[in-house]
Motif scaffolding. Structure first.
Motif, PDB file in Angstrom:
ATOM      1  N   MET A  42       0.832  -1.208   0.000  1.00 21.01           N
ATOM      2  CA  MET A  42       0.000   0.000   0.000  1.00 21.01           C
ATOM      3  C   MET A  42       0.864   1.255   0.000  1.00 21.01           C
ATOM      4  O   MET A  42       0.632   2.206  -0.749  1.00 21.01           O
ATOM      5  CB  MET A  42      -0.907   0.009   1.241  1.00 21.01           C
ATOM      6  CG  MET A  42      -2.129  -0.856   1.120  1.00 21.01           C
ATOM      7  SD  MET A  42      -3.105  -0.378  -0.317  1.00 21.01           S
ATOM      8  CE  MET A  42      -3.261  -1.935  -1.139  1.00 21.01           C
ATOM      9  N   ALA A  43       1.891   1.242   0.871  1.00 24.88           N
ATOM     10  CA  ALA A  43       2.814   2.384   0.903  1.00 24.88           C
ATOM     11  C   ALA A  43       3.464   2.548  -0.463  1.00 24.88           C
ATOM     12  O   ALA A  43       3.630   3.664  -0.970  1.00 24.88           O
ATOM     13  CB  ALA A  43       3.876   2.164   1.970  1.00 24.88           C
ATOM     14  N   ALA A  44       3.802   1.406  -1.081  1.00 30.65           N
ATOM     15  CA  ALA A  44       4.463   1.450  -2.383  1.00 30.65           C
ATOM     16  C   ALA A  44       3.522   2.009  -3.448  1.00 30.65           C
ATOM     17  O   ALA A  44       3.942   2.771  -4.315  1.00 30.65           O
ATOM     18  CB  ALA A  44       4.926   0.055  -2.768  1.00 30.65           C
ATOM     19  N   SER A  45       2.232   1.658  -3.356  1.00 28.46           N
ATOM     20  CA  SER A  45       1.278   2.177  -4.338  1.00 28.46           C
ATOM     21  C   SER A  45       1.219   3.697  -4.257  1.00 28.46           C
ATOM     22  O   SER A  45       1.154   4.388  -5.276  1.00 28.46           O
ATOM     23  CB  SER A  45      -0.108   1.600  -4.087  1.00 28.46           C
ATOM     24  OG  SER A  45      -0.074   0.206  -4.252  1.00 28.46           O
ATOM     25  N   ALA A  46       1.241   4.207  -3.018  1.00 28.84           N
ATOM     26  CA  ALA A  46       1.277   5.662  -2.859  1.00 28.84           C
ATOM     27  C   ALA A  46       2.590   6.207  -3.423  1.00 28.84           C
ATOM     28  O   ALA A  46       2.613   7.241  -4.093  1.00 28.84           O
ATOM     29  CB  ALA A  46       1.137   6.013  -1.387  1.00 28.84           C
ATOM     30  N   GLY A  47       3.682   5.478  -3.157  1.00 26.42           N
ATOM     31  CA  GLY A  47       4.998   5.919  -3.607  1.00 26.42           C
ATOM     32  C   GLY A  47       5.144   5.947  -5.118  1.00 26.42           C
ATOM     33  O   GLY A  47       5.897   6.748  -5.657  1.00 26.42           O
ATOM     34  N   VAL A  48       4.415   5.072  -5.805  1.00 29.02           N
ATOM     35  CA  VAL A  48       4.491   5.076  -7.275  1.00 29.02           C
ATOM     36  C   VAL A  48       3.914   6.384  -7.827  1.00 29.02           C
ATOM     37  O   VAL A  48       4.475   7.001  -8.725  1.00 29.02           O
ATOM     38  CB  VAL A  48       3.725   3.876  -7.872  1.00 29.02           C
ATOM     39  CG1 VAL A  48       3.701   3.977  -9.390  1.00 29.02           C
ATOM     40  CG2 VAL A  48       4.366   2.570  -7.458  1.00 29.02           C
TER      41      VAL A  48
END
Lengths: 566, 86
Positions: A382-388
Motif C-alpha cells: 500500500m505504501a508502495a502504491s502511494a509511492g508510485v
C-alpha cells in the motif's frame, strides 16, 4: 499434451528472420515490415491453440520449440503488441541497425514466452541479450557504447548463471521442463539467480538505470518492455510461491521509488520505476496464489503498455528538445499538448488510478497479499502504491511538462510518434474501464472485481493524499544536477580503481625484483669475468716456448706413467 | 501585470489558487466518504477512519525524507562518471 496443429516454427522466429531482411528493404517500404511483421506475429500467437509442437531431437535432447498455454500466450501477445507500438514509434529512426536489433529482440521475447523447454528458452534468452545490447550501442554515442558494454557483461554473467543452472538441473533430474523448478536445489537456485538478474533484482539492479537511458529516443521504448518481463514470465512459470521472491520484490519496489525520487534525468526516473514495477510482479510471483499469479501476469501486460507510453512521451520530448534533465525542462505542456496528455495517461496508469489499466492489474497482487494474511507485505504494498504516484505518477509529468517554464516551445513530435502514443494511451484507458478481455487471457480463472465503491474510494484517497504529500514536500524535491551512487559504482569506480592500484603494485614489485636481480646478476658476471673473462688466467695467451715445455712434460708423464703404475 | 496576462492561463496564480481550493475540496470529500462507504478491512489498522488518506500521506512524507537522507550520503554531481569516457 496434444501435438495437433502446432508447427515446429515458433511464431517469434518470423520477427527474427524478417528483421534480417529489413536492411534490404527500401526505406519507404520499411514501415510495412516494421508494423506488418509484429501484427502477423500477434495474430499467430493469438490464434495458437493450447498444446505443444512436435518434439525436435537435437543430440540427446528433446526440444519443444512451442508449448502454448494461457500464460505463454499472454506474454507472447503483449510482446508482439509492444513490437507493433514500438515499430510505429520508431518509423523515423535513422539507424537501421537499431530497427533490426529491436525487431529481433521482440521476436526473441515472443520465442521465450512460448518455449517448451529450458534449452530453447536459453537460446532465445541469449538472442535477446545480444539484440538488446545492439539496440543500445546502435546510437553510436560513446556513452551508449560504454553503457552497452557494461550491460552486455552483466547479462553474459546472468546468462552463465542460467546455463550453469540448466546443466546442473538436467544432470540431476534429467528434465528440461520449465515448470516447477525448486529454488532450494543447486540447479534451480542458479536458474533463479540468472533469471532474477534479468529482472533487475538486487544486488545487480543498477544495470537497468545505467544502460537503458543511454539508448536512443526510440531505443529505450523497446528496451523497457522485454528483458525484465521475460524474466517475470519465467518466475511465474518456474518459481511460483517461492517465498524469497516476496522480499526481493519488496526491496525492488522501494529501491525504485527512493532512487527515482532522487533522480534528475527524466528517463532515469522512468528506468528506476521499471525496477519498482517489476518489484510488484516479483512479489506477486512470490505470493504464488492463483490470484497473485494472475495479478503478476496482468501487471506485466498493463505495465508494458503504460511504461512504453511513458517512455514514448519522454522519447518525444528528447527527440524534440534534445534534453533529458528535469532541470532543463518544464512548461512543455504549452506546446506539446498531445505528448503531455499521453504522458499523463501513462503516469496515471502506472499509479493504478481508477479507470486506467494499472488499477485492474496491480490491485490483484495486494488483494492476494490480504487474502493470504501477509500483513507486512500488504502494508508495504500500500505504501508502495502511494509511492508510485509520488515518484512516477506526478514527478515525471510535473517536472517535464509543468513546474517552472523552461522557455522551450517545441511542437508535438511527428505524426507516427503521436499515433503510437495515442494507440497505447487508448489501450491504457480501455483496459482500465473494460478489463474483461485482459482477465480472459490470464492463466487462472478470475473472480476478482476491481470496481467496488470502497476500493475506488480507498485508492483515490491513497493516491490523492500521496499527491498532496508531493506538493507539500516540493521544496525538498528541488532538482539538482546530481546522480545517486548505486551498485554500478563498484564496477565503474571501485573496480577500475582497484585494478589501477593492482597494476601499480605489480609494476612496483616487478621493478624491485628487476633492480635486485640486476644487482645479483652483476655480481655473478663480475665473478665470471674474474676467472673466465678476457683478463682472466684462462684467457691469457701463453708464450709458445712455455707451451712446448708443457707438451714435452705431458709426453714424459705419459711415457713413464705405466712404469710408475706398475 | 502585463507579463502575468501573457502567461498561459493554467499557470496564472489565480488558476493555481483555484486548483488548490478544488483539490482541497476533493480531498475533504474523499475522507468524508469514509463515513458512508465501508469496505471489508483485512487488517485492524485498515479499518481506522480515513486510513488510506493518512497512510498515503504519512508514507509518502516518510519516503521523501528517507530519499533525502540517502541522497545526502550517495548524491554526486552528474559528471561523476564522465572521466571514464575518453
Amino acid at each position: 499434451m496434444t501435438t495437433t496443429s502446432i508447427s515446429l516454427i515458433t511464431p517469434g522466429v518470423w520477427l527474427v528472420l524478417g528483421a534480417l531482411l529489413l536492411p534490404a528493404v527500401p526505406r519507404r517500404f520499411r514501415a510495412v515490415m516494421l508494423i506488418g511483421l509484429p501484427v502477423m506475429t500477434l495474430w499467430l500467437v493469438w490464434t495458437l491453440p493450447n498444446g505443444a509442437s512436435p518434439v525436435l531431437q537435437v543430440l540427446d535432447y528433446e526440444l519443444v520449440p512451442v508449448n502454448s498455454d494461457a500464460l505463454g500466450r499472454l506474454f507472447g501477445i503483449i510482446f508482439a503488441l509492444m513490437a507493433v507500438g514500438g515499430g510505429i514509434f520508431a518509423l523515423r529512426q535513422k539507424s537501421t541497425l537499431e530497427l533490426v536489433a529491436a525487431t529481433i529482440y521482440a521476436g526473441g521475447a515472443v520465442c521465450v514466452a512460448l518455449a517448451g523447454d529450458l534449452i530453447t528458452l536459453f537460446v532465445f534468452w541469449e538472442i535477446m541479450a545480444i539484440a538488446s545490447t545492439t539496440v543500445l550501442i546502435s546510437s553510436k554515442e560513446q556513452r551508449a557504447v560504454r553503457a552497452g558494454m557494461r550491460y552486455f557483461m552483466v547479462h553474459i554473467f546472468g546468462g552463465s548463471l542460467l546455463l550453469a543452472g540448466i546443466v546442473v538441473h538436467l544432470v540431476n533430474t534429467g528434465s528440461l521442463a520449465i515448470e516447477g523448478l525448486d529454488a532450494g536445489t543447486l540447479g534451480g537456485g542458479l536458474i533463479l539467480a540468472g533469471v532474477l538478474l534479468n529482472a533487475a533484482a538486487p544486488p545487480l539492479s543498477a544495470w537497468l538505470a545505467d544502460a537503458y537511458p543511454e539508448a536512443s529516443y526510440s531505443g529505450m521504448v523497446t528496451l523497457s518492455a522485454f528483458t525484465t518481463k521475460a524474466a517475470v514470465y519465467v518466475l511465474i512459470r518456474a518459481f511460483p510461491g517461492t517465498e524469497i521472491l516476496i522480499f526481493v520484490g519488496l526491496f525492488m519496489i522501494f529501491y525504485g521509488i527512493i532512487y527515482a525520487l532522487l533522480e534528475n534525468d527524466m528517463r532515469r526516473i522512468l528506468a528506476y520505476s521499471i525496477v519498482n514495477q517489476v518489484g510488484f510482479m516479483v512479489t506477486g510471483a512470490g505470493i504464488g496464489t492463483e490470484m497473485a499469479l494472475n495479478g503478476a501476469a496482468a501487471h506485466a501486460f498493463t505495465h508494458i503498455i503504460y511504461k512504453a507510453l511513458l517512455l514514448m512521451s519522454a522519447g518525444s520530448v528528447l527527440y524534440q528538445t534534445g534534453k533529458r534533465k528535469c532541470t532543463d525542462l518544464g512548461g512543455l505542456f504549452q506546446s506539446m499538448p498531445i505528448t503531455m496528455i499521453c504522458g499523463v495517461i501513462g503516469a496515471l496508469s502506472i499509479s493504478s488510478f481508477p479507470w486506467t489499466s494499472g488499477f485492474v492489474s496491480k490491485s490483484m497482487i495486494s488483494q492476494a497479499a490480504a487474502d493470504e494474511h501477509l500483513m507486512m507485505t500488504w502494508f508495504l504494498l500500500m505504501a508502495a502504491s502511494a509511492g508510485v504516484f509520488l515518484h512516477a505518477g506526478i514527478k515525471f509529468p510535473w517536472f517535464v511538462f509543468f513546474q517552472k517554464d523552461s522557455g522551450l516551445r517545441p511542437p508535438d513530435p511527428p505524426w507516427h510518434m503521436r499515433a503510437a502514443m495515442i494507440l497505447f494511451a487508448s489501450l491504457c484507458i480501455t483496459l482500465g474501464v473494460w478489463p474483461e478481455p485482459l482477465y480472459a487471457l490470464l492463466p487462472n480463472p478470475v473472480e476478482y472485481v476491481p470496481y467496488t465503491v470502497p476500493h475506488v474510494v480507498n485508492m483515490l484517497q491513497l493516491l490523492l493524499f500521496s499527491g498532496l504529500a508531493f506538493f507539500l514536500m516540493l521544496p525538498l524535491m528541488k532538482r539538482s544536477l546530481t546522480i545517486t551512487l548505486d551498485v554500478d559504482w563498484f564496477y565503474r569506480k571501485l573496480g577500475p580503481w582497484a585494478a589501477d592500484r593492482a597494476v601499480e603494485f605489480v609494476t612496483a614489485a616487478y621493478r624491485r625484483v628487476e633492480a635486485e636481480g640486476r644487482l645479483r646478476l652483476e655480481g655473478i658476471l663480475a665473478l665470471l669475468s674474474r676467472y673466465a673473462g678476457p683478463h682472466s688466467v684462462a684467457a691469457r695467451t701463453p708464450e709458445s716456448s712455455f707451451m712446448v715445455l708443457f707438451v714435452v712434460a705431458l709426453l714424459c708423464l705419459l711415457l713413464f706413467l705405466p712404469i710408475l703404475v706398475w | 501585470m502585463a507579463a502575468q496576462e501573457t502567461k498561459h492561463w493554467l499557470v496564472r496564480p489565480r488558476t493555481i489558487r483555484l486548483l488548490w481550493i478544488g483539490f482541497s475540496v476533493v480531498l475533504a470529500a474523499l475522507v468524508l466518504a469514509d463515513t458512508f462507504v465501508h469496505g471489508h478491512p483485512s487488517f485492524g489498522l485498515e479499518g481506522t477512519f480515513g486510513f488510506y488518506a493518512w497512510y498515503g500521506l504519512a508514507t509518502c512524507v516518510a519516503m521523501v525524507i528517507v530519499a533525502k537522507l540517502l541522497g545526502m550520503w550517495l548524491k554526486r554531481p552528474d559528471t561523476h562518471y564522465d572521466d571514464d569516457i575518453d
